[in-house]
Design an enzyme around this catalytic site. Structure first.
Site, PDB file in Angstrom:
ATOM      1  N   SER A  19      62.893  24.579   1.011  1.00 52.63           N
ATOM      2  CA  SER A  19      62.091  24.392  -0.192  1.00 52.63           C
ATOM      3  C   SER A  19      60.646  24.734   0.113  1.00 52.63           C
ATOM      4  O   SER A  19      60.189  24.620   1.264  1.00 52.63           O
ATOM      5  CB  SER A  19      62.170  22.935  -0.665  1.00 52.63           C
ATOM      6  OG  SER A  19      61.211  22.670  -1.684  1.00 52.63           O
ATOM      7  N   TYR A  43      60.969  14.410   1.406  1.00 49.17           N
ATOM      8  CA  TYR A  43      61.750  15.614   1.132  1.00 49.17           C
ATOM      9  C   TYR A  43      61.142  16.816   1.855  1.00 49.17           C
ATOM     10  O   TYR A  43      61.848  17.600   2.488  1.00 49.17           O
ATOM     11  CB  TYR A  43      61.775  15.848  -0.374  1.00 49.17           C
ATOM     12  CG  TYR A  43      62.501  17.086  -0.839  1.00 49.17           C
ATOM     13  CD1 TYR A  43      63.896  17.169  -0.788  1.00 49.17           C
ATOM     14  CD2 TYR A  43      61.803  18.160  -1.374  1.00 49.17           C
ATOM     15  CE1 TYR A  43      64.559  18.289  -1.247  1.00 49.17           C
ATOM     16  CE2 TYR A  43      62.459  19.287  -1.844  1.00 49.17           C
ATOM     17  CZ  TYR A  43      63.830  19.347  -1.779  1.00 49.17           C
ATOM     18  OH  TYR A  43      64.494  20.466  -2.232  1.00 49.17           O
TER      19      TYR A  43
END
Length: 280
Positions: free
Chosen positions: A147, A160
């Site tokens: 990501s 995350y």
């Protein structure tokens, strides 16, 4: 593009979103596809949709598997390889965030579960899929789903982001180690993509308003645009590419991350206000 007809591929998290779009892209170009996830009905529904766009003669199947379970991933790899006797491509797409907020206020169990899903889940894909590819005589491509959050600071999404940064490094080291078997390992770093999961953000609001000025192309991405990169990295066109992390984010990596604190502030005060008040 070069042919992937007859390839046997495995896509984790293939029941929706980027995973399903990537599985559909592979199947449309002639690759056999096995998707896995934790919810069988979700997988069954996705298999029907993928089969509807698959090339003639392509097998589309599912297996219920949790990427954080080594035995589950061994079974998933075996199912995918069982179609042709080998595994040619694996997209480790399963992931996500189990928490949001400032790191100093985050419960350690939420940090562990986020790392488990993203980092350990991808590790087990590399371990089981890479071993299968090596045993079959080498060759094959593994793609990890990272990501943009793993590259730049995204306020209140630190757990995350850290897990995705670790995932990128995992793929780089594994690519170095598995090159002797002609196994290629890369990762992709999607930006904000219009999946069902992201609808609360992509449908509009303060967080989307925070995102868009940071994206040179000025829009969110589509799952199919990520799927195109997965198809490229699994296909023969990328035969001399390994150990790389590819941003697919409309250019957002050129500017800045998003502030997920914006989303939290829509529902109340800044979470860190509680700490600030205690020092007054």
């Amino acid at each position: 593009m070069g042919s992937i007809e007859g390839f046997a591929t495995l896509v984790t998290g293939g029941g929706s979103g980027i995973g399903e779009a990537s599985a559909a892209r592979l199947a449309a170009d002639g690759a056999h596809v096995t998707i896995c996830g934790r919810t069988e009905q979700k997988l069954l529904d996705a298999v029907d949709r993928i089969a509807g766009v698959a090339a003639e003669g392509v097998t589309v199947q599912h297996i219920v598997a949790d990427v954080t379970s080594e035995s589950d991933m061994e079974a998933a790899v075996a199912a995918a390889a069982g179609i042709t006797g080998r595994l040619d491509g694996l997209f480790a797409c399963a992931g996500g965030s189990t928490c949001m907020g400032p790191l100093v206020l985050t419960d350690v169990d939420d940090i562990r579960s986020t790392m488990e899903l993203n980092y350990i889940g991808t590790f087990l894909c590399l371990k089981t899929g890479g071993a299968q590819m090596a045993r079959q005589g080498g060759g094959g491509s593994i793609v990890g789903c990272s990501s943009h959050a793993g590259q730049d600071s995204m306020r209140c999404l630190g757990a995350y982001g850290a897990a995705k940064a670790a995932l990128d490094h995992l793929c780089r080291v594994s690519a170095d180690e598995m090159g002797r078997f002609q196994i290629r390992i890369n990762s992709i770093q999607p930006g904000i993509v219009a999946t069902e999961l992201m609808t609360p953000i992509t449908s509009g609001g303060a967080l989307l308003d925070n995102y868009l000025p940071a994206i040179p192309l000025g829009r969110v991405g589509e799952p199919s645009e990520i799927a195109d990169m997965v198809r490229f990295l699994i296909g023969p066109e990328s035969s001399w590419i390994t150990g790389q992390a590819f941003a697919v984010d409309g250019g957002q990596n050129l500017r800045r991350g998003a502030d997920y604190g914006t989303l939290l502030r829509e529902f109340g005060p800044d979470p860190l206000d509680s700490l600030a008040a205690s020092t007054d």
